[in-house]
Design a protein around this motif. Structure first.
Motif, PDB file in Angstrom:
ATOM      1  N   ALA A  50       0.824  -1.048   0.034  1.00 18.90           N
ATOM      2  CA  ALA A  50      -0.026   0.006  -0.038  1.00 18.90           C
ATOM      3  C   ALA A  50       0.931   1.260   0.070  1.00 18.90           C
ATOM      4  N   ILE A  51       0.378   2.388  -0.549  1.00 16.07           N
ATOM      5  CA  ILE A  51       0.956   3.510  -0.650  1.00 16.07           C
ATOM      6  C   ILE A  51      -0.123   4.723  -0.526  1.00 16.07           C
ATOM      7  N   SER A  52      -0.131   5.585   0.338  1.00 15.08           N
ATOM      8  CA  SER A  52      -1.160   6.630   0.370  1.00 15.08           C
ATOM      9  C   SER A  52      -0.802   7.729   1.105  1.00 15.08           C
ATOM     10  N   GLY A  53      -1.560   8.831   0.922  1.00 16.50           N
ATOM     11  CA  GLY A  53      -1.084   9.966   1.957  1.00 16.50           C
ATOM     12  C   GLY A  53      -2.218  11.157   1.210  1.00 16.50           C
ATOM     13  N   SER A  54      -2.680  11.804   2.245  1.00 15.50           N
ATOM     14  CA  SER A  54      -3.706  12.715   2.330  1.00 15.50           C
ATOM     15  C   SER A  54      -3.322  13.896   1.343  1.00 15.50           C
ATOM     16  N   GLY A  55      -4.037  13.845   0.286  1.00 11.04           N
ATOM     17  CA  GLY A  55      -4.015  14.954  -0.980  1.00 11.04           C
ATOM     18  C   GLY A  55      -3.016  14.484  -1.879  1.00 11.04           C
ATOM     19  N   TRP A  56      -2.373  13.325  -1.772  1.00 11.28           N
ATOM     20  CA  TRP A  56      -1.547  12.759  -2.954  1.00 11.28           C
ATOM     21  C   TRP A  56      -2.532  11.914  -3.746  1.00 11.28           C
ATOM     22  N   SER A  57      -1.806  11.711  -4.971  1.00  7.66           N
ATOM     23  CA  SER A  57      -2.353  10.804  -6.014  1.00  7.66           C
ATOM     24  C   SER A  57      -1.231   9.640  -6.102  1.00  7.66           C
ATOM     25  N   CYS A  58      -1.538   8.671  -5.731  1.00  7.51           N
ATOM     26  CA  CYS A  58      -0.597   7.456  -5.566  1.00  7.51           C
ATOM     27  C   CYS A  58      -0.928   6.318  -6.241  1.00  7.51           C
ATOM     28  N   THR A  59       0.170   5.656  -6.929  1.00  8.52           N
ATOM     29  CA  THR A  59      -0.057   4.445  -7.579  1.00  8.52           C
ATOM     30  C   THR A  59       0.909   3.139  -7.102  1.00  8.52           C
ATOM     31  N   LEU A  60       0.435   2.509  -6.783  1.00  9.76           N
ATOM     32  CA  LEU A  60       0.841   1.239  -6.067  1.00  9.76           C
ATOM     33  C   LEU A  60       2.007   0.582  -7.030  1.00  9.76           C
ATOM     34  N   ALA A  61       1.535   0.259  -8.256  1.00  3.97           N
ATOM     35  CA  ALA A  61       2.222  -0.576  -9.180  1.00  3.97           C
ATOM     36  C   ALA A  61       3.669   0.281  -9.455  1.00  3.97           C
ATOM     37  N   THR A  62       3.732   1.438  -9.382  1.00  2.00           N
ATOM     38  CA  THR A  62       4.847   2.261  -9.677  1.00  2.00           C
ATOM     39  C   THR A  62       5.493   2.947  -8.505  1.00  2.00           C
ATOM     40  N   LEU A  63       4.689   3.001  -7.400  1.00  2.00           N
ATOM     41  CA  LEU A  63       5.373   3.429  -6.107  1.00  2.00           C
ATOM     42  C   LEU A  63       5.623   4.772  -6.364  1.00  2.00           C
ATOM     43  N   THR A  64       4.883   5.736  -6.920  1.00  2.00           N
ATOM     44  CA  THR A  64       4.703   6.978  -7.298  1.00  2.00           C
ATOM     45  C   THR A  64       3.280   7.753  -6.675  1.00  2.00           C
ATOM     46  N   CYS A  65       3.837   9.043  -6.172  1.00  2.00           N
ATOM     47  CA  CYS A  65       2.650   9.862  -5.900  1.00  2.00           C
ATOM     48  C   CYS A  65       2.938  11.368  -6.415  1.00  2.00           C
ATOM     49  N   THR A  66       1.881  11.994  -6.399  1.00  2.00           N
ATOM     50  CA  THR A  66       2.046  13.410  -7.056  1.00  2.00           C
ATOM     51  C   THR A  66       0.870  14.270  -6.616  1.00  2.00           C
ATOM     52  N   ARG A  67       1.164  15.438  -6.634  1.00  2.00           N
ATOM     53  CA  ARG A  67       0.121  16.523  -6.026  1.00  2.00           C
ATOM     54  C   ARG A  67       0.676  17.939  -6.615  1.00  2.00           C
ATOM     55  N   ALA A  68      -0.355  18.816  -6.823  1.00  2.00           N
ATOM     56  CA  ALA A  68       0.135  20.063  -7.398  1.00  2.00           C
ATOM     57  C   ALA A  68      -0.356  21.161  -6.690  1.00  2.00           C
ATOM     58  N   ASP A  69      -0.959  21.075  -5.476  1.00  2.00           N
ATOM     59  CA  ASP A  69      -1.233  22.097  -4.759  1.00  2.00           C
ATOM     60  C   ASP A  69       0.174  22.755  -4.246  1.00  2.00           C
ATOM     61  N   LEU A  70      -0.098  24.146  -3.885  1.00  2.00           N
ATOM     62  CA  LEU A  70       0.914  25.062  -3.456  1.00  2.00           C
ATOM     63  C   LEU A  70       1.602  24.742  -2.184  1.00  2.00           C
ATOM     64  N   LEU A  71       2.895  24.615  -1.962  1.00  2.00           N
ATOM     65  CA  LEU A  71       3.391  24.391  -0.629  1.00  2.00           C
ATOM     66  C   LEU A  71       4.124  25.595  -0.224  1.00  2.00           C
ATOM     67  N   ALA A  72       3.802  26.119   0.956  1.00  2.00           N
ATOM     68  CA  ALA A  72       4.430  27.492   1.385  1.00  2.00           C
ATOM     69  C   ALA A  72       5.763  27.321   1.828  1.00  2.00           C
ATOM     70  N   VAL A  73       6.911  28.162   1.873  1.00  2.00           N
ATOM     71  CA  VAL A  73       8.070  28.181   2.159  1.00  2.00           C
ATOM     72  C   VAL A  73       7.945  27.698   3.582  1.00  2.00           C
ATOM     73  N   GLY A  74       8.720  26.695   4.032  1.00  4.05           N
ATOM     74  CA  GLY A  74       9.035  25.945   5.317  1.00  4.05           C
ATOM     75  C   GLY A  74       7.718  24.799   5.690  1.00  4.05           C
ATOM     76  N   GLY A  75       6.822  25.109   4.765  1.00  3.71           N
ATOM     77  CA  GLY A  75       5.716  23.969   4.772  1.00  3.71           C
ATOM     78  C   GLY A  75       6.003  22.570   4.436  1.00  3.71           C
ATOM     79  N   THR A  76       5.205  21.689   5.048  1.00  2.98           N
ATOM     80  CA  THR A  76       5.378  20.171   4.810  1.00  2.98           C
ATOM     81  C   THR A  76       4.013  19.523   4.258  1.00  2.98           C
ATOM     82  N   TYR A  77       4.011  18.736   3.324  1.00  4.55           N
ATOM     83  CA  TYR A  77       3.047  18.290   2.825  1.00  4.55           C
ATOM     84  C   TYR A  77       2.604  17.148   3.895  1.00  4.55           C
ATOM     85  N   PRO A  78       1.362  16.619   3.764  1.00  7.69           N
ATOM     86  CA  PRO A  78       1.077  15.452   4.755  1.00  7.69           C
ATOM     87  C   PRO A  78       1.996  14.154   4.272  1.00  7.69           C
ATOM     88  N   ALA A  79       2.422  13.405   5.011  1.00  8.97           N
ATOM     89  CA  ALA A  79       3.303  12.273   4.816  1.00  8.97           C
ATOM     90  C   ALA A  79       2.656  11.320   3.778  1.00  8.97           C
TER      91      ALA A  79
END
Length: 113
Positions: A50-79
């Motif tokens: 399994a692979i997942s994260g809040s706000g991430w679009s993840c694909t188990l077969a390729t172990l990739t996750c993407t997202r396009a929302d803004l991340l402020a300086v010093g900010g961290t996306y959900p794990a």
């Protein structure tokens, strides 16, 4: 963008459901722009279930996750949480690598964990 990984406890040969987190943080001087991509590369002996994260679009077969929302300086996306099974024949020590790209990152030297 920077990337890091963390987990609790040890992974043991024959273990099922071992989890770790991938964390993406904006350590740049401007907010992120565009798509951010994460690719996780498992070593022999580990199988992702399994692979997942809040706000991430993840694909188990390729172990990739993407997202396009803004991340402020010093900010961290959900794990991103990755769940794996450890083969009974896995080496006693393995190294897992994950890479982040995109988001307007101009310092690629800190994009691998």
């Amino acid at each position: 963008m920077t990337i890091s990984k963390s987990h609790s406890g040890s992974f043991n040969q024959g273990q099922t459901g071992a989890t770790y987190n991938i964390i993406i943080r904006n350590m740049g001087t401007a907010a992120s722009v565009g798509t951010v991509s994460v690719i996780d590369s498992l070593p022999a002996g580990l199988t992702a279930t399994a692979i997942s994260g809040s706000g991430w679009s993840c694909t188990l077969a390729t172990l990739t996750c993407t997202r396009a929302d803004l991340l402020a300086v010093g900010g961290t996306y959900p794990a991103i949480t990755v769940t794996t099974n450890v083969s009974i024949s896995a080496s006693a020590s393995v190294t897992n690598t994950a890479t982040v790209s995109g988001g307007g990152d101009t310092i690629p030297g800190n994009n691998v964990a």
